[in-house]
Motif scaffolding. Structure first.
Motif, PDB file in Angstrom:
ATOM      1  N   PHE A  33     -12.965  13.719  -7.562  1.00 21.53           N
ATOM      2  CA  PHE A  33     -12.416  12.363  -7.500  1.00 21.53           C
ATOM      3  C   PHE A  33     -13.448  11.279  -7.818  1.00 21.53           C
ATOM      4  N   THR A  34     -14.622  11.669  -8.276  1.00 28.58           N
ATOM      5  CA  THR A  34     -15.613  10.683  -8.716  1.00 28.58           C
ATOM      6  C   THR A  34     -15.049   9.893  -9.904  1.00 28.58           C
ATOM      7  N   PRO A  35     -15.174   8.551  -9.915  1.00 33.32           N
ATOM      8  CA  PRO A  35     -16.021   7.691  -9.078  1.00 33.32           C
ATOM      9  C   PRO A  35     -15.344   7.142  -7.826  1.00 33.32           C
ATOM     10  N   LEU A  36     -14.184   7.646  -7.477  1.00 37.54           N
ATOM     11  CA  LEU A  36     -13.538   7.194  -6.248  1.00 37.54           C
ATOM     12  C   LEU A  36     -14.274   7.766  -5.037  1.00 37.54           C
ATOM     13  N   THR A  37     -14.140   7.084  -3.915  1.00 38.15           N
ATOM     14  CA  THR A  37     -14.687   7.589  -2.657  1.00 38.15           C
ATOM     15  C   THR A  37     -13.624   8.429  -1.967  1.00 38.15           C
ATOM     16  N   LEU A  54       0.847  -1.187   0.000  1.00 37.66           N
ATOM     17  CA  LEU A  54       0.000   0.000   0.000  1.00 37.66           C
ATOM     18  C   LEU A  54       0.883   1.237   0.000  1.00 37.66           C
ATOM     19  N   THR A  55       0.582   2.182  -0.888  1.00 37.14           N
ATOM     20  CA  THR A  55       1.367   3.412  -0.934  1.00 37.14           C
ATOM     21  C   THR A  55       0.445   4.595  -1.144  1.00 37.14           C
ATOM     22  N   PHE A  56       0.992   5.794  -0.988  1.00 37.24           N
ATOM     23  CA  PHE A  56       0.183   7.007  -1.044  1.00 37.24           C
ATOM     24  C   PHE A  56       0.841   8.037  -1.951  1.00 37.24           C
ATOM     25  N   LEU A  57       0.013   8.672  -2.776  1.00 38.70           N
ATOM     26  CA  LEU A  57       0.491   9.643  -3.750  1.00 38.70           C
ATOM     27  C   LEU A  57      -0.109  11.012  -3.448  1.00 38.70           C
ATOM     28  N   GLY A  58       0.677  12.053  -3.658  1.00 36.86           N
ATOM     29  CA  GLY A  58       0.148  13.394  -3.435  1.00 36.86           C
ATOM     30  C   GLY A  58       1.255  14.414  -3.304  1.00 36.86           C
ATOM     31  N   LYS A  59       0.853  15.641  -3.267  1.00 36.81           N
ATOM     32  CA  LYS A  59       1.789  16.751  -3.136  1.00 36.81           C
ATOM     33  C   LYS A  59       2.484  16.707  -1.780  1.00 36.81           C
ATOM     34  N   ALA A  97      -3.076  21.227  -4.298  1.00 36.37           N
ATOM     35  CA  ALA A  97      -2.952  19.850  -3.817  1.00 36.37           C
ATOM     36  C   ALA A  97      -3.971  18.951  -4.496  1.00 36.37           C
ATOM     37  N   ILE A  98      -5.169  19.467  -4.707  1.00 38.56           N
ATOM     38  CA  ILE A  98      -6.208  18.693  -5.397  1.00 38.56           C
ATOM     39  C   ILE A  98      -5.813  18.451  -6.846  1.00 38.56           C
ATOM     40  N   ALA A  99      -5.296  19.500  -7.494  1.00 41.81           N
ATOM     41  CA  ALA A  99      -4.869  19.373  -8.890  1.00 41.81           C
ATOM     42  C   ALA A  99      -3.725  18.376  -9.024  1.00 41.81           C
ATOM     43  N   VAL A 139      -3.586  11.386  -1.655  1.00 43.98           N
ATOM     44  CA  VAL A 139      -3.667  12.178  -0.432  1.00 43.98           C
ATOM     45  C   VAL A 139      -3.636  13.656  -0.822  1.00 43.98           C
ATOM     46  N   THR A 140      -4.591  14.404  -0.318  1.00 44.35           N
ATOM     47  CA  THR A 140      -4.660  15.827  -0.611  1.00 44.35           C
ATOM     48  C   THR A 140      -5.208  16.559   0.606  1.00 44.35           C
TER      49      THR A 140
END
Length: 364
Positions: free
Chosen positions: A262-266, A5-10, A226-228, A219-220
């Motif tokens: 982020f639809t269709p993600l939750t 498991l890993t996490f991506l984001g700014k 951060a969202i972009a 992750v945002t």
């Protein structure tokens, strides 16, 4: 085999905090967990409340942590390379170069980390490996190594075999190699190593396509940039075949506009951590087992002669499709993906393409 498991984001969105909370959550459920970081700095140790090293050490029951130190990993791999060289080469030339002398070149960190993660994975000592990596394009390229390297092996091997150069050199390969190596090139001495490499690549690609083996979460926070960034990494992850299981909004509320991004993600909201209280964060984390329901990066429909790629975070102008060789190449952002078509579609030309609802649909 473990779930990775890993996490991506700014940077600055709290990826390391989320990684620790996820590791704690899995460990509390009875899973054997390894939390690994590629950051040589003190951040992870400070958040865990104890120093960590280049070897896994127990943090709590079922929970170990390790810090990848590239210089030490390179030194270990160099000694293994020298050992192999002494077995196959008549006059080894690496023996005068010592691992303690080697410096780290760009890209080495990722390659060494990926190799170490693979070793921990096949050790069967862990049920879950939480990887706190760079969280950006560099990590995506690392995780997509099997897919990308597989293309290089597949294409260049065939190109050389079909070329006049390859055909001309073929009769001279055996005698030349035999003067350098301790083994007979004409036998099956190299079939074993070659098959082993192909096996590793195939297993890597299989893991990348299976959300029960490897999955990432975005992750945002509430900031627009951060969202972009999270959306851009979402689309880029699809280009290497990595499944994104969901979005985690750290220290912010999931508004309707954020959820729509982020639809269709939750998307789930994570509260601010207070001191050493991890319970609220652990309880707010998504159900990681639900990643199996996330959209797949690619779908090939042979009967309809269509290939669909899920490319969220991009618009039509950012996507380029080419068919220069036997495979179709998709370029989106700073990522390229070569699609190996099934036999039913191999050799057929693209007859049309459209971009609709974040899907690139290619017809043959």
């Amino acid at each position: 085999m473990a779930l990775m498991l890993t996490f991506l984001g700014k940077g600055g969105t709290g990826r390391t905090t989320i990684a620790i909370a996820a590791a704690k959550k899995f460990a509390a459920s009875g899973k054997r967990v390894l939390l690994a970081t590629q950051d040589p700095g003190p951040t992870l140790g400070i958040l865990l409340g104890t120093a960590i090293s280049n070897e896994p050490q127990e943090i709590a029951p079922n929970f170990k942590a390790v810090q990848f130190l590239s210089t030490l990993l390179l030194e270990k791999r160099w000694e293994q390379l020298k050992s192999l060289e002494s077995q196959y080469v008549r006059n080894p030339f690496f023996k005068q170069v010592y691992g303690q002398e080697l410096g780290i070149l760009p890209g080495m960190d990722s390659a060494l980390a990926l190799d170490r993660l693979r070793e921990y994975d096949i050790s069967n000592e862990y049920d879950v490996i939480v990887y706190d990596g760079t969280g950006g394009i560099e990590e995506l390229r690392m995780l997509g190594t099997a897919e990308i390297l597989g293309w290089y092996v597949r294409r260049f091997r065939q190109v050389l075999a079909d070329s006049d150069l390859g055909k001309s050199l073929s009769p001279f390969v055996q005698p030349v190699i035999s003067t350098v190596l301790n083994v007979d090139w004409s036998g099956d001495n190299f079939s074993g190593p070659a098959q082993q490499i192909n096996s590793i690549l195939e297993k890597g690609k299989a893991a990348l396509e299976d959300p029960q083996r490897l999955v990432a979460y975005l992750v945002t926070n509430g900031e627009e940039s951060a969202i972009a960034t999270a959306r851009y990494l979402w689309g880029s992850a699809q280009q290497v075949g990595l499944i994104i299981g969901g979005a985690i909004v750290n220290q912010a509320t999931v508004t309707e506009s954020i959820a729509a991004e982020f639809t269709p993600l939750t998307a789930v909201a994570i509260p601010t951590r207070s001191g050493n209280d991890w319970e609220r964060i652990k309880n707010a984390l998504p159900d990681f087992s639900q990643a199996v329901t996330a959209p797949r990066p690619i779908n090939i429909n042979v009967s309809d002669r269509q290939v669909s790629l899920f490319l969220p975070g991009f618009d039509k102008k950012q996507i380029k499709l080419t068919q220069s060789g036997p495979e179709v190449t998709i370029e989106a952002g700073d990522q390229r993906r070569n699609i190996l078509l099934p036999p039913e579609l191999t050799g057929k030309s693209v007859t049309g393409a459209k971009f609709q609802n974040s899907y690139l649909i290619i017809s043959f």
